[in-house]
Design a protein around this motif. Structure first.
Motif, short mmCIF file in Angstrom:
data_model
loop_
_atom_site.label_atom_id
_atom_site.label_comp_id
_atom_site.label_asym_id
_atom_site.label_seq_id
_atom_site.Cartn_x
_atom_site.Cartn_y
_atom_site.Cartn_z
N TYR A 149 6.16 -4.35 -3.64
CA TYR A 149 7.21 -5.15 -3.04
C TYR A 149 7.98 -5.97 -4.07
O TYR A 149 8.66 -6.93 -3.75
N GLN A 150 7.86 -5.56 -5.33
CA GLN A 150 8.61 -6.21 -6.39
C GLN A 150 9.53 -5.20 -7.05
O GLN A 150 9.29 -4.01 -7.02
N ARG A 151 10.57 -5.70 -7.67
CA ARG A 151 11.49 -4.84 -8.38
C ARG A 151 11.86 -5.45 -9.71
O ARG A 151 11.68 -6.64 -9.94
N LYS A 152 12.39 -4.63 -10.59
CA LYS A 152 12.93 -5.13 -11.84
C LYS A 152 14.24 -5.87 -11.57
O LYS A 152 14.96 -5.54 -10.64
N LEU A 153 14.52 -6.87 -12.38
CA LEU A 153 15.81 -7.54 -12.26
C LEU A 153 16.94 -6.53 -12.40
O LEU A 153 16.87 -5.61 -13.20
N ALA A 157 15.97 -1.47 -4.95
CA ALA A 157 15.31 -0.32 -4.34
C ALA A 157 15.02 0.72 -5.43
O ALA A 157 14.63 0.39 -6.53
N LYS A 158 15.25 1.99 -5.15
CA LYS A 158 14.98 3.05 -6.13
C LYS A 158 16.02 3.01 -7.24
O LYS A 158 17.21 2.90 -6.99
N ASP A 159 15.56 3.09 -8.48
CA ASP A 159 16.47 3.11 -9.62
C ASP A 159 17.25 4.42 -9.60
O ASP A 159 16.69 5.51 -9.72
N THR A 361 12.89 -5.38 -2.37
CA THR A 361 13.20 -4.05 -2.87
C THR A 361 14.66 -3.68 -2.64
O THR A 361 15.18 -2.82 -3.33
N GLU A 362 15.32 -4.33 -1.70
CA GLU A 362 16.71 -4.02 -1.42
C GLU A 362 17.60 -5.12 -2.00
O GLU A 362 17.13 -6.11 -2.54
N TYR A 363 18.91 -4.94 -1.84
CA TYR A 363 19.85 -5.94 -2.34
C TYR A 363 19.58 -7.29 -1.69
O TYR A 363 19.36 -7.39 -0.49
N ASN A 364 19.60 -8.34 -2.52
CA ASN A 364 19.35 -9.69 -2.04
C ASN A 364 20.55 -10.56 -2.42
O ASN A 364 20.82 -10.74 -3.61
N PRO A 365 21.31 -11.09 -1.47
CA PRO A 365 22.52 -11.86 -1.80
C PRO A 365 22.24 -13.14 -2.57
O PRO A 365 23.16 -13.73 -3.14
N THR A 366 20.98 -13.58 -2.59
CA THR A 366 20.64 -14.77 -3.37
C THR A 366 20.59 -14.45 -4.85
O THR A 366 20.85 -15.32 -5.69
N TYR A 367 20.26 -13.22 -5.21
CA TYR A 367 20.11 -12.80 -6.60
C TYR A 367 20.91 -11.53 -6.88
O TYR A 367 20.34 -10.47 -7.13
N PRO A 368 22.23 -11.62 -6.81
CA PRO A 368 23.06 -10.42 -7.02
C PRO A 368 23.38 -10.19 -8.49
O PRO A 368 23.17 -11.06 -9.35
#
Length: 391
Positions: A149-153, A157-159, A361-368
């Protein structure tokens, strides 16, 4: 905007283009001449274009009627170049392992960073919370994070990235802007002699990042490595003139753009992409309509990575929020629409202060991811084409 976006850090706005439809658009623009170029050796030059005394960069005002953009379509359009594979590639092993500009800034001593930032004391700098693009270290590859449930900065989602097609248009217009013995950025040809990139490739907190080394920098088109790990590029040129939106890109995020004029017309053989200056803010979100190519440090620093299908999610204080997969080193890379026109350039991201991995894992408007819209630098490019370009 939703509460999450309202809680995002302030993106300071520098005096720039007006945003209320057609009519005059005004911009305060920085200008610098490379003293090693033919322009630096000219004895005559209009007073408004001469750098300030002591070699300091000079700002001047640009005013362009947006209605005149119609007459510029022939210049703003693309120049597709097709055919077989590029030949006569240039071998390069000297600068192949340079860090990105973001990684280079991280290596500077605290004293140097304090000196760069001294002009901002007493101000709330957006750079405290809005970082330069990236955070991933070279050699980390493209493996997903260990936690499901974590992703790279900067990767949502999928690279989606794969190596760019360095000998195929439009990918072949992308290249590395190399600052010898220091760092690199991403850039792309937007004309026969013009390359679009980010201002923070040259300036930080009001100063040149690496002093006069910026005058030695070169744009190397279609930079890549072969299967044996050897470094090549298709063509290279130094630059003669530089226009930019700010010397404080950490603060004025909507002005973090730069245009350099090459001494060699690489666009004649490499081709170039166009510019779409339309303000898309009121049309967002626009899903899966754009692509981004950049020399990201997380596995794509030598052969650029390409996200072929990504989105503009929102607009905020003169910048776009996007979800194109990238990392440090991709700064200056263009977001292209389906007609291969630049709608914005990738410059930064908003990141949490205490972690490099986000529990999303998906787009997060807090950290775009952040892009500077094309309408921010279009007045300057129009000014260059109509009043300066004589080639």
């Amino acid at each position: 905007m939703g509460a999450a976006v309202l809680g995002a850090p302030t993106v300071w706005a520098q005096r720039g283009p007006l945003e209320d439809g057609l009519g005059a658009r005004f911009q305060s623009v920085g200008y610098e001449i490379n003293p090693n170029s033919i322009f630096g050796k000219m004895s005559t030059m209009s007073a408004d274009m001469k750098p300030a005394a002591g070699g300091r960069p000079k700002f001047f005002n640009v005013s362009v009627d947006q209605a005149n953009y119609v007459s510029l379509r022939a210049f703003l359009g693309t120049l597709p170049v097709s055919g077989g594979k590029l030949s006569d590639l240039i071998r390069d092993e000297d600068d192949g392992d340079l860090p990105s500009v973001e990684a280079y800034l991280d290596t500077l001593s605290k004293g140097i960073r304090d000196n760069l930032a001294q002009g901002l004391r007493g101000k709330r700098a957006a750079a405290v919370e809005v970082g330069a693009e990236g955070g991933q270290k070279q050699g980390s590859g493209n493996q997903p994070p260990s936690h499901p449930y974590q992703r790279k900065l900067n990767v949502y989602a999928k690279d989606q990235r794969s190596n760019f097609d360095w000998d195929v248009y439009p990918d072949r217009v992308v290249g590395k802007l190399m600052f010898p013995a220091s760092y690199y950025c991403t850039g792309q040809l937007i004309g026969k002699r013009y390359v679009l990139t980010a201002a923070h490739c040259f300036y930080s907190y009001g100063s040149q990042i690496d002093g006069n080394n910026m005058y030695q920098s070169q744009f190397r088109a279609a930079y890549h490595t072969n299967k044996a790990g050897q470094h090549f590029y298709a063509a290279s040129s130094t630059w003669g003139r530089l226009w930019y939106g700010t010397t404080y890109p950490e603060v004025y995020r909507n002005s973090d753009w730069a245009i350099i004029e090459l001494e060699e017309p690489l666009g004649e053989t490499q081709g170039y992409v166009g510019i779409n200056p339309t303000d898309l803010s009121k049309k967002l979100p626009m899903y899966n309509k754009f692509q981004l190519i950049g020399y990201s440090e997380d596995g794509y620093s030598q052969t650029a990575g390409k996200d072929p299908q990504c989105s503009l999610e929102d607009a905020y204080q003169g910048v776009y929020f996007h979800n194109c997969d990238c990392a440090a080193g991709a700064s200056g890379g263009a977001l292209l629409d389906g007609s291969y026109n630049v709608v914005g350039i990738n410059t930064a991201h908003i990141m949490p202060s205490n972690t490099q991995l986000l529990r999303s894992t998906e787009y997060n408007p807090t950290y775009p991811n952040i892009a500077v819209p094309a309408y921010q630098f279009m007045p300057t490019y129009a000014h260059i084409l109509m009043q300066i370009d004589t080639v």
